[in-house]
Design a protein around this motif. Structure first.
Motif, PDB file in Angstrom:
ATOM      1  N   LEU A 217      36.810  37.200  38.110  1.00 21.41           N
ATOM      2  CA  LEU A 217      37.571  37.239  38.874  1.00 21.41           C
ATOM      3  C   LEU A 217      36.947  38.231  40.101  1.00 21.41           C
ATOM      4  O   LEU A 217      36.158  39.002  39.951  1.00 21.41           O
ATOM      5  CB  LEU A 217      39.042  37.731  38.678  1.00 21.41           C
ATOM      6  CG  LEU A 217      39.480  36.803  37.499  1.00 21.41           C
ATOM      7  CD1 LEU A 217      40.982  37.398  36.915  1.00 21.41           C
ATOM      8  CD2 LEU A 217      39.826  35.518  37.944  1.00 21.41           C
ATOM      9  N   TYR A 319      45.907  32.989  39.118  1.00 30.29           N
ATOM     10  CA  TYR A 319      45.523  34.427  39.367  1.00 30.29           C
ATOM     11  C   TYR A 319      46.005  35.372  38.516  1.00 30.29           C
ATOM     12  O   TYR A 319      46.879  35.234  37.682  1.00 30.29           O
ATOM     13  CB  TYR A 319      45.724  34.619  40.853  1.00 30.29           C
ATOM     14  CG  TYR A 319      47.222  35.003  40.998  1.00 30.29           C
ATOM     15  CD1 TYR A 319      47.974  33.910  41.375  1.00 30.29           C
ATOM     16  CD2 TYR A 319      47.900  36.267  41.302  1.00 30.29           C
ATOM     17  CE1 TYR A 319      49.502  33.996  41.706  1.00 30.29           C
ATOM     18  CE2 TYR A 319      49.143  36.371  41.435  1.00 30.29           C
ATOM     19  CZ  TYR A 319      49.969  35.125  41.547  1.00 30.29           C
ATOM     20  OH  TYR A 319      51.422  35.477  41.845  1.00 30.29           O
ATOM     21  N   LEU A 340      43.686  39.773  41.559  1.00 29.45           N
ATOM     22  CA  LEU A 340      42.411  39.265  41.352  1.00 29.45           C
ATOM     23  C   LEU A 340      42.226  37.735  41.353  1.00 29.45           C
ATOM     24  O   LEU A 340      43.268  36.982  40.708  1.00 29.45           O
ATOM     25  CB  LEU A 340      41.862  39.753  39.747  1.00 29.45           C
ATOM     26  CG  LEU A 340      42.361  41.290  39.871  1.00 29.45           C
ATOM     27  CD1 LEU A 340      41.728  41.764  38.398  1.00 29.45           C
ATOM     28  CD2 LEU A 340      41.241  42.155  41.089  1.00 29.45           C
ATOM     29  N   PRO A 342      40.352  33.758  41.589  1.00 30.83           N
ATOM     30  CA  PRO A 342      38.982  32.903  40.938  1.00 30.83           C
ATOM     31  C   PRO A 342      37.948  33.423  42.102  1.00 30.83           C
ATOM     32  O   PRO A 342      38.227  32.840  43.366  1.00 30.83           O
ATOM     33  CB  PRO A 342      39.480  31.623  40.696  1.00 30.83           C
ATOM     34  CG  PRO A 342      40.783  31.670  40.776  1.00 30.83           C
ATOM     35  CD  PRO A 342      41.226  32.630  41.519  1.00 30.83           C
ATOM     36  N   SER A 346      37.619  32.330  46.434  1.00 33.62           N
ATOM     37  CA  SER A 346      37.765  33.552  47.353  1.00 33.62           C
ATOM     38  C   SER A 346      36.986  33.606  48.778  1.00 33.62           C
ATOM     39  O   SER A 346      36.766  34.551  49.509  1.00 33.62           O
ATOM     40  CB  SER A 346      36.734  34.714  46.579  1.00 33.62           C
ATOM     41  OG  SER A 346      35.766  34.537  46.263  1.00 33.62           O
TER      42      SER A 346
END
Ligand code: FES
Ligand SMILES: [Fe+2]
Length: 422
Positions: A217, A319, A340, A342, A346
């Motif tokens: 993550l 998440y 956090l 994936p 992002s």
């Protein structure tokens, strides 16, 4: 027998998890999901069949200054605490970390080696780095008179070095603090006199956590705040699903079954699944297989762990919420919530989506609902309305957690205080 950190109860898991290994899920998660399935197919939550007595927690545990001091000594100094996600500190970066009440400095060498130091200059004790995100740098320079340290903590420069006596090599390096990296998380032991054996400390959780892929993550956002409530009230809030139907009626309850949970202990840690509504159709479909990915699992049940003593993981469908609470006093806490996400989601175009999601969970659910209730409970603790908080059979994991805290803190409490709070 599972090894347990000194002062903590050793509780071997009662299920032969290996029987579930072929399903593809890690063993305890697979066993917990089967328990969820059987509750949904029978329509009988486990707590309905429980013959356990209700648990009573003395209200003093939530406001006694002596209990607070004992918890700091027994839990928040000697135990490994989760300080950050690995993605928050890239090679060649350093950052300050203050959440544990001790000024810390985390650094990662260009070769990836993680280190932790006291964020304190060895000249006259000035704080070195100020709070903020990690920054790429070759060295850390004291803002007072410029003593300079490499990222490995060694002193590299003293202004007018000839004005100081010679000393042994390394004697003026930054003071190291125990730290380690495991499962994508950075762990720190604030007390210099302690030791760190994460494998022994995590015990059976070591076999579960890799499945959840925390190391894959990416850190998106962290919020820190102080609240007027005892830290354990926050942990309590994440140890039962009994409250979801009422407190979260308009926010997350539409996604969850009512009070269908399965939980297991790994030493002092607690691993649980909370059934989502989508699991009802899955559980009642003949021959439906268990999922073998974290994405598949999280459609059916939300995994949550209390990593003892103070961290809560909540694996939402897309998440992870990583929550840490630290007592700043008997009746105050510091809340840290990391989101956090994936790594493949992002990129900047995803940011508005995650920002909105973070505000909904942090403000709409945690602040307005769970934290609001923790503060509401704290207001009433000393009124005399209750001498004890009552924990029902659907909330049994709370009693496991408090049993661990009570056991660990007992050596640090006077007999009188032990009696009052037991
Ligand atoms: S206190 Fe840091 S250089 Fe003087
Ligand atoms: Fe909640």
């Amino acid at each position: 027998m599972q090894k347990t950190a000194p002062g903590l109860l050793s509780l071997a898991a009662s299920i032969d998890f290996s029987a579930y290994a072929p399903l593809g899920l890690p063993p305890a998660t697979a066993a917990l999901l089967e328990r969820v399935r059987s509750q949904l197919t029978s329509g009988q939550p486990e707590w309905k069949a429980s013959t356990d007595a209700e648990t009573r927690i003395p209200v003093e545990r939530y406001f006694s200054p002596e209990v607070w001091q004992a918890e700091v000594q027994a839990l928040f100094k000697p135990l490994p605490l989760i300080a950050a996600h690995s993605s928050e500190l890239a090679p060649g970066q350093a950052m300050a970390h203050d959440a544990f009440g001790v000024p810390l400095l985390l650094s990662r060498d260009a070769d990836g080696t993680l280190r932790c130091f006291l964020n304190v200059c060895r000249h006259r004790g000035m704080r070195m780095l100020e709070r903020g995100c990690a920054q790429t740098r070759n060295s850390v320079v004291c803002p007072y008179r410029g003593w300079t340290y490499r990222l490995n903590g060694s002193l590299s420069h003293m202004l007018h070095a000839e004005t100081f006596d010679a000393c042994a090599q390394g004697a003026r390096d930054l003071v190291a603090v125990l730290c380690a990296e495991r499962h994508g998380l950075i762990w720190v032991v604030p007390d210099a006199k302690s030791t760190l054996d994460l494998d022994a400390y995590l015990g059976g959780l070591n076999a579960e956590l890799p499945f959840y892929g925390i190391e894959k993550l990416q850190h998106f956002r962290t919020i820190e705040a102080e609240y007027p409530a005892n830290w354990k009230l926050i942990i309590d809030a994440f140890l039962e699903s009994y409250h979801i139907r009422v407190l979260h009626q308009k926010t997350i309850y539409p996604f969850f079954a009512d009070s269908v949970t399965s939980a297991e202990r790994f030493g002092p840690h607690i691993h649980s699944l909370v059934a989502r509504r989508a699991a009802l159709e899955w559980a009642n479909r003949p021959g439906s297989a268990a999922p073998d990915t974290v994405e598949g699992l999280s459609q059916l049940a939300t995994t949550s762990q209390v990593v003892f003593p103070n961290t809560v993981t909540i694996f939402h469908p897309d998440y992870l919420s990583l929550i840490s609470v630290v007592p700043t006093g008997p009746e105050t806490l510091r809340w840290t919530h990391r989101m956090l996400i994936p790594a493949d989601k992002s990129t900047p175009d995803w940011a508005p989506h995650w920002e909105k999601t973070f505000q909904l969970i942090e403000q709409g659910v945690f602040q307005k609902e769970d934290i609001h209730c923790a503060i509401g409970i704290q207001h009433g603790l000393k009124t005399g309305a209750n001498t004890h908080i009552t924990v029902g059979r659907a909330e049994v994991a709370l009693s496991w957690f408090h049993e661990q805290v009570r056991h660990a803190t007992a050596p640090h409490l006077s007999t009188e205080s032990q009696l009052k709070s037991s």
